[in-house]
Design a protein around this motif. Structure first.
Motif, mmCIF file in Angstrom:
data_model
loop_
_atom_site.group_PDB
_atom_site.id
_atom_site.type_symbol
_atom_site.label_atom_id
_atom_site.label_comp_id
_atom_site.label_asym_id
_atom_site.label_seq_id
_atom_site.Cartn_x
_atom_site.Cartn_y
_atom_site.Cartn_z
ATOM 1 N N ALA A 1 1.424 10.977 0.229
ATOM 2 C CA ALA A 1 1.648 9.534 0.243
ATOM 3 C C ALA A 1 2.282 9.127 -1.072
ATOM 4 C CB ALA A 1 0.349 8.773 0.475
ATOM 5 N N GLN A 2 3.059 8.023 -1.051
ATOM 6 C CA GLN A 2 3.820 7.607 -2.229
ATOM 7 C C GLN A 2 3.755 6.088 -2.366
ATOM 8 O OE1 GLN A 2 7.885 8.813 -2.091
ATOM 9 N NE2 GLN A 2 8.416 7.980 -4.111
ATOM 10 N N ASP A 3 3.684 5.626 -3.634
ATOM 11 C CA ASP A 3 3.733 4.194 -3.913
ATOM 12 C C ASP A 3 5.197 3.796 -4.033
ATOM 13 O OD1 ASP A 3 3.284 1.625 -4.590
ATOM 14 O OD2 ASP A 3 2.579 2.022 -6.631
ATOM 15 N N VAL B 1 -7.248 8.701 4.124
ATOM 16 C CA VAL B 1 -7.015 7.408 3.492
ATOM 17 C C VAL B 1 -6.355 7.632 2.130
ATOM 18 C CG1 VAL B 1 -8.077 5.272 2.693
ATOM 19 C CG2 VAL B 1 -9.021 6.463 4.671
ATOM 20 N N ALA B 2 -5.254 6.898 1.895
ATOM 21 C CA ALA B 2 -4.557 6.957 0.609
ATOM 22 C C ALA B 2 -4.660 5.592 -0.064
ATOM 23 C CB ALA B 2 -3.100 7.348 0.800
ATOM 24 N N THR B 3 -5.160 5.535 -1.328
ATOM 25 C CA THR B 3 -5.313 4.280 -2.073
ATOM 26 C C THR B 3 -4.565 4.381 -3.396
ATOM 27 O OG1 THR B 3 -7.369 5.082 -3.086
ATOM 28 C CG2 THR B 3 -7.553 3.829 -1.035
ATOM 29 N N GLY C 1 6.091 -0.076 -9.854
ATOM 30 C CA GLY C 1 5.109 0.473 -10.793
ATOM 31 C C GLY C 1 4.769 1.916 -10.524
ATOM 32 N N SER C 2 4.931 2.379 -9.298
ATOM 33 C CA SER C 2 4.660 3.760 -8.917
ATOM 34 C C SER C 2 3.267 4.197 -9.365
ATOM 35 C CB SER C 2 5.728 4.702 -9.487
ATOM 36 O OG SER C 2 5.530 6.016 -9.010
ATOM 37 N N SER C 3 2.239 3.585 -8.773
ATOM 38 C CA SER C 3 0.858 3.888 -9.134
ATOM 39 C C SER C 3 0.453 5.243 -8.569
ATOM 40 C CB SER C 3 -0.048 2.789 -8.580
ATOM 41 O OG SER C 3 -1.405 3.133 -8.757
ATOM 42 N N PRO D 1 0.833 -1.203 0.000
ATOM 43 C CA PRO D 1 0.000 0.000 0.000
ATOM 44 C C PRO D 1 0.864 1.249 0.000
ATOM 45 C CG PRO D 1 -0.007 -1.002 2.170
ATOM 46 C CD PRO D 1 0.716 -1.957 1.265
ATOM 47 N N PRO D 2 0.251 2.400 -0.271
ATOM 48 C CA PRO D 2 1.017 3.655 -0.256
ATOM 49 C C PRO D 2 1.577 3.937 1.125
ATOM 50 C CG PRO D 2 -1.123 3.951 -1.309
ATOM 51 C CD PRO D 2 -1.154 2.610 -0.661
#
Length: 806
Positions: A410-412, A462-464, A416-418, A383-384
């Motif tokens: 927030a960061q992935d 919330v970060a998705t 893939g860096s979504s 998750p992020p």
């Protein structure tokens, strides 16, 4: 076996000459002896004296019978004979005792003894019997009964036996030659005291060349050095025990001994391979198992215990290794959090060593081994990750809607860096005073904030991930509402307070504080002062600097008679922007205080009600005052009544008699009688002056009044006073203790001073009200008031006297 026994019997008979005679011709050897003994017996029996002692004539040798006899005829044992037997068949022999008749039998006429059956020495080695010679004609014993023994002669019919077999024994591996293992013992039932039937010799039948046995003691020892348990652990040894000294024809028995080589630590642990490859997902929690490695030790038990450790190095800080006590495996444990994007592989060395070492084998080399472990980190879609685990923001309570409060990021971390989308978790946070930009993460105000209602807001962001909405993470955001100064401070002050008459300059008479609904970032700070337009020369406000202040006196000498109430203004200001203030007025009452600042009374209504008095004390004071007033009234009435009677009934010169009595006086005890000599002798005025406040019983009016409050007969006193008041009221005259007299005396003034009854009821205050002063400091004011009234009355009386004299 029977044939062998016969041959042995024959050989034994040839070797033992002493056995042949008793066995085959027992009576032949005895005949000469018996003949000689008979001659001697005859001489003794028929000697010159005629009295001879009968000597026993038995011929005794020890009888033997061969065991395990297998012949068809009864076995001959021996012969009994007495010198009383002349061969004329007149003597009968009898046999009794163990086995008599069943095992052994005797010929009555010859005395020959035979064994009827085969005997076993191991069952019974000997038999005890009794024999007797009896005269056939008379049936009487010729001699006393005698006892003899028949021994069973042993033959080698029992082989040695090991009663404790099979045996088990243990000996350490690598033991030197001659190391003691165990000892075995065989038992032979044959007679050990006769021949070689029980002489045993031990030998190893199976188990050479590893072990040997001592032929005499049966002790087993190692016979081969460096026997290795890891090569062969258990040995089976067959031991033989043979009697007859091991000679040909001897009997033998065998037993088995299972000998186990116990382990010693003579082998170091060895890894099964030099490199171990392990894999672990990056999402594995700390403390989880990464994999296992094994180092084998050929030893057993505690000698095979292995201790694993990581050799210090770069990759070893991420992992730890522990030993599984059950199977001696090394479990690699994750020590820190892994991140595939940061590092994808780790390499470190692991060492395995023995826990228990044997110093005898340390010279063979180090008892440890080393292997390399390579751990590959597996990528996991995660998750992020927020830039902070928790965010703190601030906003003023008058912030308009739509204004930005802060931003979250927030960061992935995956390859893939979504893209990330943001939202507020409304299910958890019921407040909806804020909004968040789904792409930028900026938080804005959506409703008007009020710090006095809610001072702090807690929301969850919330970060998705866009490409995988199921992967999400949450972060808490705390938004603190900053205060805006909109409420004036409120003074915490009582409506009124008191100041003592004896207060000093600079004395604090009242503490004041304040409260404010606003809350500044630096905390509350208040400033106190006096109003600019209402400065007072009596009191001022002193700020103590700790959000409290005091009302302080600026002078001393406060008097209730001059002014009872004062007002003091108090101003308080807060430390906000803009500065807000409020004003309050404090009323100050002047009161009388005792020592130590103790409050005594306040105001005129408190003169007769001192502070701190009980109900009983107040009642006593009031009763005392009433009695004083009644006594004064009675005293004045009596004087008026007496003066009136004297003027009307006097027939003599008024200048000669001042007081006229209608009744007889009390003599010397009558202190109210006035001596006319006082007028003629002015120098004795002071000595002869009658105290008008003294009663005949010697007590003053004030003492009588005070005593009335504590007398047990108080009811009688009140009744008496009431009766006197009623009589005076009805008659209209005063008590007969005073008279009115006039004098026409001209001159510089009488040394006897005025005898007017106008002032006769006024007694000196120090005498009449002395008891009030004795009641204590609280009644000092009351005594002073009475004293002032008496002084004023005295001044009025003096003025009247002066006018009368002129």
């Amino acid at each position: 076996m029977l044939t062998g026994n016969c041959w042995l019997l024959l050989l034994w008979c040839l070797l033992d000459k002493g056995f042949v005679a008793p066995l085959h011709s027992p009576s032949h050897g005895r005949m000469s002896k018996e003949h000689h003994r008979s001659s001697v017996a005859g001489l003794r029996r028929y000697g010159p004296s005629g009295v001879q002692r009968v000597k026993r004539g038995w011929v005794w040798n020890q009888f033997f019978v061969l065991e395990e006899y297998m012949g068809s005829e009864p076995q001959y044992v021996g012969k009994l004979h007495t010198d009383m037997d002349k061969g004329d068949n007149m003597v009968k022999y009898t046999l009794s005792g163990e086995g008599a008749g069943s095992i052994f039998t005797i010929e009555p006429m010859t005395g020959d003894i035979h064994a009827l059956r085969s005997l076993d020495r191991e069952e019974k080695p000997y038999y005890t019997l009794r024999a007797q010679a009896v005269d056939i004609r008379t049936g009487r014993p010729l001699e006393p009964e005698s006892e003899f023994i028949i021994k069973v002669q042993d033959i080698n019919d029992n082989e040695p036996r090991f009663l404790g077999g099979p045996y088990t024994a243990t000996v350490p591996e690598m033991s030197p030659v001659g190391t003691y293992v165990t000892q075995v013992t065989a038992n032979d039932a044959d007679d050990p005291t006769y021949g070689h039937s029980a002489r045993i010799v031990y030998s190893v039948i199976h188990g050479q060349p590893y072990f040997s046995v001592d032929s005499k003691t049966g002790i087993i020892r190692t016979a081969l050095p460096n026997m290795d348990r890891e090569v062969k652990e258990v040995y089976q040894v067959l031991i033989q025990a043979k009697d007859m000294g091991g000679q040909l024809g001897g009997l033998a028995g065998t037993t088995t001994i299972n000998i186990t080589l116990s382990d010693v630590n003579d082998n170091p642990p060895r890894f099964t391979k030099s490199i171990f490859h392990l894999r672990v997902p990056e999402s594995s929690p700390i403390g989880s198992s990464v994999g296992k490695i094994v180092a084998h030790d050929l030893d057993d038990g505690k000698n095979a215990q292995v201790e694993y450790s990581i050799v210090p190095g770069d990759g070893g800080t991420m992992f730890d290794i522990v030993t599984n006590e059950q199977n001696q495996e090394g479990m690699v444990i994750l020590k820190k959090k892994l991140d595939y994007e940061t590092r994808k592989a780790y390499t470190f060395k692991v060492e395995a060593s023995n826990v228990h070492l044997d110093p005898r084998f340390l010279s063979q080399g180090p008892f440890k081994d080393t292997a390399t472990v390579k751990v590959n980190v597996l990528d996991v879609d995660e998750p992020p990750v927020f830039s902070k685990p928790h965010y703190s923001m601030e906003a003023y309570e008058d912030t308009p809607a739509g204004l930005t409060v802060g931003v979250v990021r927030a960061q992935d971390m995956d390859a893939g860096s979504s893209p990330i989308r943001y939202s507020i978790d409304w299910k958890k946070d019921l407040e909806q005073a804020f909004d968040i930009d789904p792409e930028e993460g900026t938080i804005t105000v959506s409703e008007l904030l009020d710090r006095e209602t809610v001072a702090q807001h807690n929301i969850t962001v919330v970060a998705t991930k866009v490409n995988n909405p199921h992967l999400l993470s949450k972060a808490g955001v705390t938004i603190t509402v900053l205060d805006v100064n909109e409420f004036a401070p409120e003074l915490i002050i009582p409506p009124e307070t008191v100041v003592c008459e004896n207060a000093k300059i600079g004395q604090v008479i009242q503490m004041v504080s304040a409260r404010d609904k606003d809350l500044t970032p630096m905390g509350q700070r208040f400033y106190f002062k006096s109003p600019k337009d209402a400065r007072s020369r009596n009191f001022t406000i002193r700020d103590f600097g700790n959000n409290t202040a005091g009302v302080v006196t600026r002078r001393s000498g406060f008097r209730r008679q001059q002014q009872r109430w004062y007002t003091v203004g108090v101003v308080v200001e807060d430390g906000g922007y803009p500065v807000l203030s409020s004003t309050a007025t404090l009323s100050v009452q002047v009161c009388s205080c005792g020592a130590g600042g103790m409050l005594v009374s306040c105001g005129a209504e408190a003169v007769f009600l001192p502070v701190g008095l009980s109900t009983g004390a107040l009642v006593a004071i009031l009763l005392c005052v009433v009695i004083l007033l009644v006594v004064v009234v009675l005293y004045v009435g009596l004087r008026r009544h007496k003066d009136k009677g004297a003027l009307m009934s006097s027939k003599e010169d008024i200048r000669d008699n001042v007081i006229h009595y209608d009744d007889e006086g009390g003599g010397e005890e009558d202190t109210h009688a006035f001596d006319i000599g006082t007028l003629r002798n002015p120098k004795g005025v002071q000595e002869a002056t009658l105290r008008r406040d003294v009663r005949p019983d010697g007590r003053s009016l004030s003492d009588l009044a005070c005593a009335a409050t504590s007398s047990e007969d108080g009811e009688d006193i009140r009744a008496y006073i009431h009766q006197r008041l009623t009589e005076n009221h009805c008659s209209g005259s005063a008590p007969p203790y005073d008279s009115l007299a006039t004098y026409a005396y001209e001159g510089d003034g009488s040394v006897a001073e005025s005898l007017s009854s106008i002032e006769s009821w006024d007694a000196p205050p120090e005498e009449e009200f002395e008891c009030i002063s004795d009641w204590g400091p609280r009644f000092k004011t009351l005594a002073g008031l009475f004293g002032e009234q008496e002084s004023q009355s005295k001044e009025v009386s003096d003025i009247k006297d002066n006018k009368a004299s002129h």
